[in-house]
Scaffold this active site. Structure first.
Site, PDB file in Angstrom:
ATOM      1  N   TYR A 144      46.386  30.546  26.044  1.00 49.30           N
ATOM      2  CA  TYR A 144      46.095  30.543  27.464  1.00 49.30           C
ATOM      3  C   TYR A 144      46.686  29.281  28.217  1.00 49.30           C
ATOM      4  O   TYR A 144      46.800  29.075  29.634  1.00 49.30           O
ATOM      5  CB  TYR A 144      44.555  30.559  27.949  1.00 49.30           C
ATOM      6  CG  TYR A 144      43.802  31.785  27.260  1.00 49.30           C
ATOM      7  CD1 TYR A 144      44.501  32.862  26.909  1.00 49.30           C
ATOM      8  CD2 TYR A 144      42.550  31.827  27.567  1.00 49.30           C
ATOM      9  CE1 TYR A 144      43.718  33.995  26.283  1.00 49.30           C
ATOM     10  CE2 TYR A 144      41.663  32.758  26.707  1.00 49.30           C
ATOM     11  CZ  TYR A 144      42.512  33.944  26.256  1.00 49.30           C
ATOM     12  OH  TYR A 144      41.750  34.967  25.576  1.00 49.30           O
ATOM     13  N   LEU A 149      35.049  44.163  32.117  1.00 51.57           N
ATOM     14  CA  LEU A 149      34.991  44.781  33.159  1.00 51.57           C
ATOM     15  C   LEU A 149      35.761  46.008  33.384  1.00 51.57           C
ATOM     16  O   LEU A 149      36.211  46.544  34.339  1.00 51.57           O
ATOM     17  CB  LEU A 149      34.934  43.963  34.254  1.00 51.57           C
ATOM     18  CG  LEU A 149      34.021  42.974  34.509  1.00 51.57           C
ATOM     19  CD1 LEU A 149      34.096  41.630  35.422  1.00 51.57           C
ATOM     20  CD2 LEU A 149      32.603  43.496  34.830  1.00 51.57           C
ATOM     21  N   ILE A 195      32.594  38.467  27.853  1.00 52.01           N
ATOM     22  CA  ILE A 195      33.021  37.298  28.392  1.00 52.01           C
ATOM     23  C   ILE A 195      34.119  37.568  29.811  1.00 52.01           C
ATOM     24  O   ILE A 195      35.030  37.374  29.702  1.00 52.01           O
ATOM     25  CB  ILE A 195      33.892  36.416  27.497  1.00 52.01           C
ATOM     26  CG1 ILE A 195      34.887  37.430  26.867  1.00 52.01           C
ATOM     27  CG2 ILE A 195      32.930  35.764  26.365  1.00 52.01           C
ATOM     28  CD1 ILE A 195      35.986  36.479  26.188  1.00 52.01           C
ATOM     29  N   LYS A 230      35.899  37.340  33.148  1.00 50.10           N
ATOM     30  CA  LYS A 230      36.641  36.242  33.925  1.00 50.10           C
ATOM     31  C   LYS A 230      36.521  36.646  35.302  1.00 50.10           C
ATOM     32  O   LYS A 230      36.634  37.592  35.897  1.00 50.10           O
ATOM     33  CB  LYS A 230      38.179  36.380  33.496  1.00 50.10           C
ATOM     34  CG  LYS A 230      39.027  35.460  34.307  1.00 50.10           C
ATOM     35  CD  LYS A 230      39.598  36.197  35.504  1.00 50.10           C
ATOM     36  CE  LYS A 230      40.245  35.060  36.657  1.00 50.10           C
ATOM     37  NZ  LYS A 230      40.691  35.577  37.769  1.00 50.10           N
ATOM     38  N   SER A 231      36.131  35.424  36.099  1.00 50.66           N
ATOM     39  CA  SER A 231      36.183  35.381  37.563  1.00 50.66           C
ATOM     40  C   SER A 231      36.323  33.934  37.957  1.00 50.66           C
ATOM     41  O   SER A 231      35.788  32.903  37.299  1.00 50.66           O
ATOM     42  CB  SER A 231      34.614  35.750  38.071  1.00 50.66           C
ATOM     43  OG  SER A 231      34.890  35.687  39.612  1.00 50.66           O
ATOM     44  N   ARG A 252      30.910  36.092  42.321  1.00 46.51           N
ATOM     45  CA  ARG A 252      31.244  37.072  41.255  1.00 46.51           C
ATOM     46  C   ARG A 252      30.732  36.399  40.025  1.00 46.51           C
ATOM     47  O   ARG A 252      29.922  37.103  39.082  1.00 46.51           O
ATOM     48  CB  ARG A 252      32.455  37.668  41.302  1.00 46.51           C
ATOM     49  CG  ARG A 252      32.750  38.652  42.155  1.00 46.51           C
ATOM     50  CD  ARG A 252      34.113  39.574  41.824  1.00 46.51           C
ATOM     51  NE  ARG A 252      35.260  38.751  42.296  1.00 46.51           N
ATOM     52  CZ  ARG A 252      35.797  38.285  43.557  1.00 46.51           C
ATOM     53  NH1 ARG A 252      35.178  38.869  44.484  1.00 46.51           N
ATOM     54  NH2 ARG A 252      36.862  37.641  43.654  1.00 46.51           N
ATOM     55  N   ASN A 269      27.836  38.038  37.461  1.00 40.21           N
ATOM     56  CA  ASN A 269      28.082  38.329  35.998  1.00 40.21           C
ATOM     57  C   ASN A 269      27.071  37.749  35.024  1.00 40.21           C
ATOM     58  O   ASN A 269      26.902  38.124  33.935  1.00 40.21           O
ATOM     59  CB  ASN A 269      29.683  37.957  36.040  1.00 40.21           C
ATOM     60  CG  ASN A 269      30.559  38.682  36.736  1.00 40.21           C
ATOM     61  OD1 ASN A 269      30.154  39.665  37.219  1.00 40.21           O
ATOM     62  ND2 ASN A 269      31.830  38.476  36.436  1.00 40.21           N
TER      63      ASN A 269
HETATM   64  N1  LIG Z   1      40.865  38.052  22.425  1.00 45.05           N
HETATM   65  C1  LIG Z   1      42.004  38.386  23.280  1.00 45.05           C
HETATM   66  O1  LIG Z   1      42.938  38.881  22.713  1.00 45.05           O
HETATM   67  C2  LIG Z   1      41.743  38.578  24.735  1.00 45.05           C
HETATM   68  C3  LIG Z   1      42.641  39.414  25.470  1.00 45.05           C
HETATM   69  C4  LIG Z   1      42.297  39.326  27.012  1.00 45.05           C
HETATM   70  C5  LIG Z   1      41.325  38.704  27.480  1.00 45.05           C
HETATM   71  N2  LIG Z   1      40.559  38.091  26.717  1.00 45.05           N
HETATM   72  C6  LIG Z   1      39.518  37.057  27.241  1.00 45.05           C
HETATM   73  O2  LIG Z   1      38.516  37.801  27.749  1.00 45.05           O
HETATM   74  C7  LIG Z   1      38.451  37.558  29.282  1.00 45.05           C
HETATM   75  C8  LIG Z   1      37.980  38.543  30.007  1.00 45.05           C
HETATM   76  O3  LIG Z   1      39.157  39.613  30.205  1.00 45.05           O
HETATM   77  P1  LIG Z   1      39.831  40.046  31.388  1.00 45.05           P
HETATM   78  O4  LIG Z   1      39.988  38.796  32.115  1.00 45.05           O
HETATM   79  O5  LIG Z   1      40.961  40.782  30.577  1.00 45.05           O
HETATM   80  O6  LIG Z   1      39.050  41.263  32.152  1.00 45.05           O
HETATM   81  P2  LIG Z   1      37.626  41.380  32.778  1.00 45.05           P
HETATM   82  O7  LIG Z   1      36.869  40.122  32.723  1.00 45.05           O
HETATM   83  O8  LIG Z   1      37.485  42.777  32.415  1.00 45.05           O
HETATM   84  O9  LIG Z   1      38.237  41.189  34.383  1.00 45.05           O
HETATM   85  C9  LIG Z   1      38.527  40.300  35.032  1.00 45.05           C
HETATM   86  C10 LIG Z   1      38.916  40.725  36.721  1.00 45.05           C
HETATM   87  O10 LIG Z   1      37.898  41.460  37.096  1.00 45.05           O
HETATM   88  C11 LIG Z   1      37.555  40.630  38.253  1.00 45.05           C
HETATM   89  N3  LIG Z   1      36.187  40.455  38.580  1.00 45.05           N
HETATM   90  C12 LIG Z   1      35.175  39.393  37.849  1.00 45.05           C
HETATM   91  N4  LIG Z   1      34.099  39.847  38.183  1.00 45.05           N
HETATM   92  C13 LIG Z   1      33.934  40.830  38.875  1.00 45.05           C
HETATM   93  C14 LIG Z   1      32.792  41.614  39.438  1.00 45.05           C
HETATM   94  N5  LIG Z   1      31.495  41.116  39.310  1.00 45.05           N
HETATM   95  N6  LIG Z   1      33.174  42.651  40.299  1.00 45.05           N
HETATM   96  C15 LIG Z   1      34.299  42.949  40.576  1.00 45.05           C
HETATM   97  N7  LIG Z   1      35.350  42.179  40.140  1.00 45.05           N
HETATM   98  C16 LIG Z   1      35.314  41.418  38.974  1.00 45.05           C
HETATM   99  C17 LIG Z   1      38.179  39.260  38.190  1.00 45.05           C
HETATM  100  O11 LIG Z   1      38.570  38.601  39.513  1.00 45.05           O
HETATM  101  P3  LIG Z   1      38.238  37.311  40.077  1.00 45.05           P
HETATM  102  O12 LIG Z   1      38.681  36.344  39.438  1.00 45.05           O
HETATM  103  O13 LIG Z   1      38.840  37.606  41.349  1.00 45.05           O
HETATM  104  O14 LIG Z   1      36.578  37.667  40.318  1.00 45.05           O
HETATM  105  C18 LIG Z   1      39.404  39.683  37.484  1.00 45.05           C
HETATM  106  O15 LIG Z   1      40.505  40.138  38.333  1.00 45.05           O
HETATM  107  C19 LIG Z   1      39.730  36.798  29.628  1.00 45.05           C
HETATM  108  O16 LIG Z   1      39.579  35.822  30.698  1.00 45.05           O
HETATM  109  C20 LIG Z   1      39.866  35.798  28.136  1.00 45.05           C
HETATM  110  O17 LIG Z   1      39.049  34.759  28.033  1.00 45.05           O
HETATM  111  C21 LIG Z   1      40.813  37.965  25.355  1.00 45.05           C
END
Ligand SMILES: NC(=O)c1ccc[n+]([C@@H]2O[C@H](COP(=O)([O-])OP(=O)(O)OC[C@H]3O[C@@H](n4cnc5c(N)ncnc54)[C@H](OP(=O)(O)O)[C@@H]3O)[C@@H](O)[C@H]2O)c1
Length: 274
Positions: free
Chosen positions: A51, A189, A228, A230-231, A236, A240
């Site tokens: 990252y 999410l 986990i 991300k926001s 939000r 969460n």
């Molecule tokens: N191990 C791996 O290979 C791997 C791969 C991908 C990700 N990850 C980890 O997993 C974390 C989370 O996954 P992700 O970022 O892919 O997806 P996510 O957490 O499912 O979705 C994040 C998105 O949802 C929005 N959001 C957050 N809370 C919300 C809510 N309550 N209501 C509506 N929208 C909301 C965020 O925007 P805002 O910021 O504007 O709120 C962002 O655009 C990453 O940050 C990373 O640390 C790990």
């Protein structure tokens, strides 16, 4: 400030049952979001070498006592060896400005490279040396996990996989449970899908007076999965974290699980990965 409930990992370390994801955030964004998250009561922060924000995360970590925050990082395939895992740990610890990590994960198995067992042996040595409190994997399928267990006798404490009602990973979760592995959910999410606007999610959210995001995170936490999300938005972030003071019914849990397969296909870790 809310107190996040904890789960005890197989080697005895306690891990919060919800955390903050930090991808994609640069150093400045990560510093801001992690500082806000800590203020709101988050106690699990998820980052990775990949990252490129460990320095920013580390700056924010200075605002909280080290032993009160559970810090996770992950390393890339070029470190898949015993020495490599140690070097990866040292690089992450230095960037984060910490003496030890709470959890270090092999980010992707990269079976085509075929060196994840060596990386795992490296993690076992780091845990024995007290440099990491818990060790685990990410994006490992049961076949990859079984190989670690067969060849080292040691199961990961955590496996972090893409999981939400659109990717329920039911058989993987059952495998994890049999081996004492806690399932952590990335994209909890359903990022990149229409999960949050799906009528089933919207209807359940309305019934509980909660947001769609909270309903989806409750579906996960109620089944002992650690999400986990991300926001970068304060409101939000707060939402969460507030997912332990209501319960979905068995019927609601089942209707959400029925969304499995409705999004784009999940990443295939036999081929994807860095
Ligand atoms: N191990 C791996 O290979 C791997 C791969 C991908 C990700 N990850 C980890 O997993 C974390 C989370 O996954 P992700 O970022 O892919 O997806 P996510 O957490 O499912 O979705 C994040 C998105 O949802 C929005 N959001 C957050 N809370 C919300 C809510 N309550 N209501 C509506 N929208 C909301 C965020 O925007 P805002 O910021 O504007 O709120 C962002 O655009 C990453 O940050 C990373 O640390 C790990």
């Amino acid at each position: 400030m809310s107190q996040v409930p904890m789960v005890t990992l197989s080697h005895g370390t306690a891990m919060p049952r919800v955390g903050l994801g930090t991808s994609p955030m640069n150093d400045a964004d990560a510093e801001r979001a992690v500082s806000t998250a800590l203020e709101l009561g988050y106690r699990l922060i998820d980052t990775a070498e990949n990252y490129r924000n460990e320095v920013g995360v580390g700056r924010a970590l200075k605002h909280a006592p080290r032993d009160e925050v559970f810090v996770t990082s992950k390393f890339n395939k070029r470190w898949h060896s015993v020495d490599g895992a140690r070097q990866a740990f040292e690089a992450s610890a230095e960037k984060l400005g910490v003496e030890y990590l709470d959890l270090l994960l092999i980010h992707w198995p990269n079976p085509e490279q075929d060196r994840y067992v060596e990386a795992w042996q490296g993690l076992i040595a780091l845990r024995e040396a007290g440099l990491v409190r818990a060790i685990g994997t990410s994006n490992f399928k049961p076949t990859h996990l079984q190989r670690l267990i067969d060849e080292t006798g040691v199961a990961p404490e955590v496996n972090q996989v893409q999981l939400s009602p659109v990717w329920t990973k039911t058989s993987e979760r059952a495998f994890h449970q049999r081996h004492g592995i806690v399932t952590e959910a990335w994209s909890p999410l359903g990022k990149g899908t229409d999960l949050l606007s799906h009528p089933t999610v919207q209807e359940i959210a309305k019934a509980h007076g909660r947001s769609a995001g909270q309903v989806v995170l409750r579906w996960e936490t109620q089944q002992d999965v650690v999400p986990i999300p991300k926001s970068a938005d304060r409101e939000r972030l707060a939402q969460n974290l507030a997912v332990f003071d209501f319960d979905l019914t068995d019927g609601e849990l089942a209707s959400l699980a029925a969304l499995d397969g409705t999004g784009r296909p999940a990443a295939d870790s036999d081929h994807a990965g860095h």
